[in-house]
Design a protein around this motif. Structure first.
Motif, PDB file in Angstrom:
ATOM      1  N   GLU A   1      -7.551   2.451   1.177  1.00  0.00           N
ATOM      2  CA  GLU A   1      -6.935   1.875  -0.030  1.00  0.00           C
ATOM      3  C   GLU A   1      -7.290   0.404  -0.162  1.00  0.00           C
ATOM      4  O   GLU A   1      -7.590  -0.075  -1.250  1.00  0.00           O
ATOM      5  CB  GLU A   1      -5.410   2.031   0.020  1.00  0.00           C
ATOM      6  CG  GLU A   1      -4.909   3.401  -0.311  1.00  0.00           C
ATOM      7  CD  GLU A   1      -3.387   3.462  -0.373  1.00  0.00           C
ATOM      8  OE1 GLU A   1      -2.731   2.404  -0.495  1.00  0.00           O
ATOM      9  OE2 GLU A   1      -2.852   4.576  -0.301  1.00  0.00           O
ATOM     10  N   HIS A   2      -7.252  -0.319   0.946  1.00  0.00           N
ATOM     11  CA  HIS A   2      -7.589  -1.747   0.908  1.00  0.00           C
ATOM     12  C   HIS A   2      -9.049  -1.953   0.534  1.00  0.00           C
ATOM     13  O   HIS A   2      -9.375  -2.777  -0.308  1.00  0.00           O
ATOM     14  CB  HIS A   2      -7.287  -2.401   2.258  1.00  0.00           C
ATOM     15  CG  HIS A   2      -7.636  -3.859   2.284  1.00  0.00           C
ATOM     16  ND1 HIS A   2      -8.861  -4.299   2.722  1.00  0.00           N
ATOM     17  CD2 HIS A   2      -6.947  -4.954   1.899  1.00  0.00           C
ATOM     18  CE1 HIS A   2      -8.901  -5.616   2.612  1.00  0.00           C
ATOM     19  NE2 HIS A   2      -7.747  -6.032   2.127  1.00  0.00           N
TER      20      HIS A   2
ATOM     21  N   LEU B   1      -6.018   5.852   5.879  1.00  0.00           N
ATOM     22  CA  LEU B   1      -5.716   5.861   4.455  1.00  0.00           C
ATOM     23  C   LEU B   1      -5.395   4.454   3.950  1.00  0.00           C
ATOM     24  O   LEU B   1      -5.848   4.049   2.876  1.00  0.00           O
ATOM     25  CB  LEU B   1      -4.564   6.822   4.152  1.00  0.00           C
ATOM     26  CG  LEU B   1      -4.257   7.047   2.680  1.00  0.00           C
ATOM     27  CD1 LEU B   1      -5.494   7.504   1.911  1.00  0.00           C
ATOM     28  CD2 LEU B   1      -3.154   8.070   2.524  1.00  0.00           C
TER      29      LEU B   1
ATOM     30  N   PHE C   1       0.842  -1.191   0.000  1.00  0.00           N
ATOM     31  CA  PHE C   1       0.000   0.000   0.000  1.00  0.00           C
ATOM     32  C   PHE C   1       0.877   1.241   0.000  1.00  0.00           C
ATOM     33  O   PHE C   1       1.920   1.269   0.640  1.00  0.00           O
ATOM     34  CB  PHE C   1      -0.920   0.017   1.230  1.00  0.00           C
ATOM     35  CG  PHE C   1      -1.907  -1.099   1.222  1.00  0.00           C
ATOM     36  CD1 PHE C   1      -3.087  -0.993   0.514  1.00  0.00           C
ATOM     37  CD2 PHE C   1      -1.641  -2.272   1.913  1.00  0.00           C
ATOM     38  CE1 PHE C   1      -4.001  -2.029   0.502  1.00  0.00           C
ATOM     39  CE2 PHE C   1      -2.549  -3.312   1.898  1.00  0.00           C
ATOM     40  CZ  PHE C   1      -3.721  -3.199   1.193  1.00  0.00           C
ATOM     41  N   ASN C   2       0.442   2.275  -0.718  1.00  0.00           N
ATOM     42  CA  ASN C   2       1.222   3.504  -0.844  1.00  0.00           C
ATOM     43  C   ASN C   2       0.510   4.627  -0.090  1.00  0.00           C
ATOM     44  O   ASN C   2      -0.259   5.378  -0.663  1.00  0.00           O
ATOM     45  CB  ASN C   2       1.400   3.874  -2.318  1.00  0.00           C
ATOM     46  CG  ASN C   2       2.262   5.101  -2.501  1.00  0.00           C
ATOM     47  OD1 ASN C   2       2.987   5.494  -1.585  1.00  0.00           O
ATOM     48  ND2 ASN C   2       2.196   5.690  -3.673  1.00  0.00           N
ATOM     49  N   VAL C   3       0.789   4.719   1.213  1.00  0.00           N
ATOM     50  CA  VAL C   3       0.148   5.754   2.016  1.00  0.00           C
ATOM     51  C   VAL C   3       0.816   7.101   1.761  1.00  0.00           C
ATOM     52  O   VAL C   3       0.155   8.129   1.697  1.00  0.00           O
ATOM     53  CB  VAL C   3       0.189   5.369   3.513  1.00  0.00           C
ATOM     54  CG1 VAL C   3      -0.344   6.486   4.364  1.00  0.00           C
ATOM     55  CG2 VAL C   3      -0.602   4.102   3.727  1.00  0.00           C
TER      56      VAL C   3
ATOM     57  N   ASN D   1     -11.092  -0.013  -1.089  1.00  0.00           N
ATOM     58  CA  ASN D   1     -11.415   0.422  -2.450  1.00  0.00           C
ATOM     59  C   ASN D   1     -10.528  -0.198  -3.514  1.00  0.00           C
ATOM     60  O   ASN D   1     -10.611   0.179  -4.684  1.00  0.00           O
ATOM     61  CB  ASN D   1     -11.335   1.950  -2.533  1.00  0.00           C
ATOM     62  CG  ASN D   1     -12.357   2.610  -1.648  1.00  0.00           C
ATOM     63  OD1 ASN D   1     -13.517   2.211  -1.621  1.00  0.00           O
ATOM     64  ND2 ASN D   1     -11.935   3.595  -0.885  1.00  0.00           N
ATOM     65  N   ARG D   2      -9.655  -1.108  -3.082  1.00  0.00           N
ATOM     66  CA  ARG D   2      -8.704  -1.768  -3.990  1.00  0.00           C
ATOM     67  C   ARG D   2      -7.918  -0.762  -4.816  1.00  0.00           C
ATOM     68  O   ARG D   2      -7.754  -0.906  -6.021  1.00  0.00           O
ATOM     69  CB  ARG D   2      -9.427  -2.747  -4.905  1.00  0.00           C
ATOM     70  CG  ARG D   2     -10.075  -3.870  -4.165  1.00  0.00           C
ATOM     71  CD  ARG D   2     -10.704  -4.844  -5.107  1.00  0.00           C
ATOM     72  NE  ARG D   2     -11.318  -5.932  -4.355  1.00  0.00           N
ATOM     73  CZ  ARG D   2     -11.995  -6.892  -4.908  1.00  0.00           C
ATOM     74  NH1 ARG D   2     -12.181  -6.921  -6.198  1.00  0.00           N
ATOM     75  NH2 ARG D   2     -12.516  -7.841  -4.165  1.00  0.00           N
ATOM     76  N   ALA D   3      -7.458   0.284  -4.152  1.00  0.00           N
ATOM     77  CA  ALA D   3      -6.714   1.347  -4.830  1.00  0.00           C
ATOM     78  C   ALA D   3      -5.330   0.855  -5.195  1.00  0.00           C
ATOM     79  O   ALA D   3      -4.712   0.082  -4.475  1.00  0.00           O
ATOM     80  CB  ALA D   3      -6.605   2.568  -3.923  1.00  0.00           C
ATOM     81  N   LYS D   4      -4.850   1.308  -6.329  1.00  0.00           N
ATOM     82  CA  LYS D   4      -3.495   0.986  -6.771  1.00  0.00           C
ATOM     83  C   LYS D   4      -3.021   2.080  -7.702  1.00  0.00           C
ATOM     84  O   LYS D   4      -3.812   2.893  -8.186  1.00  0.00           O
ATOM     85  CB  LYS D   4      -3.454  -0.369  -7.466  1.00  0.00           C
ATOM     86  CG  LYS D   4      -4.303  -0.435  -8.727  1.00  0.00           C
ATOM     87  CD  LYS D   4      -4.200  -1.770  -9.377  1.00  0.00           C
ATOM     88  CE  LYS D   4      -5.014  -1.724 -10.680  1.00  0.00           C
ATOM     89  NZ  LYS D   4      -4.801  -2.869 -11.503  1.00  0.00           N
ATOM     90  N   GLU D   5      -1.725   2.098  -7.954  1.00  0.00           N
ATOM     91  CA  GLU D   5      -1.168   3.095  -8.868  1.00  0.00           C
ATOM     92  C   GLU D   5      -1.589   2.767 -10.288  1.00  0.00           C
ATOM     93  O   GLU D   5      -1.679   1.589 -10.680  1.00  0.00           O
ATOM     94  CB  GLU D   5       0.353   3.125  -8.757  1.00  0.00           C
ATOM     95  CG  GLU D   5       0.834   3.713  -7.455  1.00  0.00           C
ATOM     96  CD  GLU D   5       2.333   3.948  -7.444  1.00  0.00           C
ATOM     97  OE1 GLU D   5       2.875   4.312  -8.498  1.00  0.00           O
ATOM     98  OE2 GLU D   5       2.933   3.748  -6.398  1.00  0.00           O
TER      99      GLU D   5
END
Length: 128
Positions: free
Chosen positions: A114-115, A110, A51-53, A117-121
């Motif tokens: 991210e987890h 945060l 994860f990229n906080v 919402n399945r956020a990624k770059e």
């Protein structure tokens, strides 16, 4: 038909942030130190390093806490007119304490968001 992620057994973002819970299984394994994430969850093996906080929580806290401290300092100054050194003695430790207290919660919130919402770059595959 919607493709919703199952959130059964997962803590809410607020609960994960407040108590340092793993966003996947709810174990209290998110932090290895005061403000440092653990490498992974000891219970479900979720890799926290993926994860990229970043510095987002710190930047937000600087603005919010900074504004709050300035307002409070102006109110105290207008009401009591203390010497400058009293302001330093009051506001420097108060600012540091609020930042440390809320930075841990902001980082956890945060990461949990991210987890959830399945956020990624974005990558080359994401360009249309």
């Amino acid at each position: 038909m919607t493709n919703k992620q199952s959130t059964e057994g997962q803590p809410s973002i607020a609960k994960a942030a407040l108590f340092g819970l793993c966003p996947q299984c709810g174990s209290k394994t998110l932090f290895a130190g005061l403000g440092q994430f653990a490498d992974r969850c000891e219970n479900c093996e979720l890799d926290y390093s993926s994860f990229n906080v970043g510095d987002g929580p710190a930047a937000l806290l600087v603005m919010v806490i900074g504004a709050l401290i300035i307002i409070l300092a102006l109110i105290v100054d207008a009401a009591f007119r203390p010497p400058f050194w009293v302001h330093v003695v009051i506001w420097v430790p108060f600012t540091a304490a609020l930042t440390v207290l809320f930075l841990r919660m902001a980082k956890a919130a945060l990461l949990a968001a991210e987890h959830r919402n399945r956020a990624k770059e974005a990558g080359k595959d994401d360009v249309s």
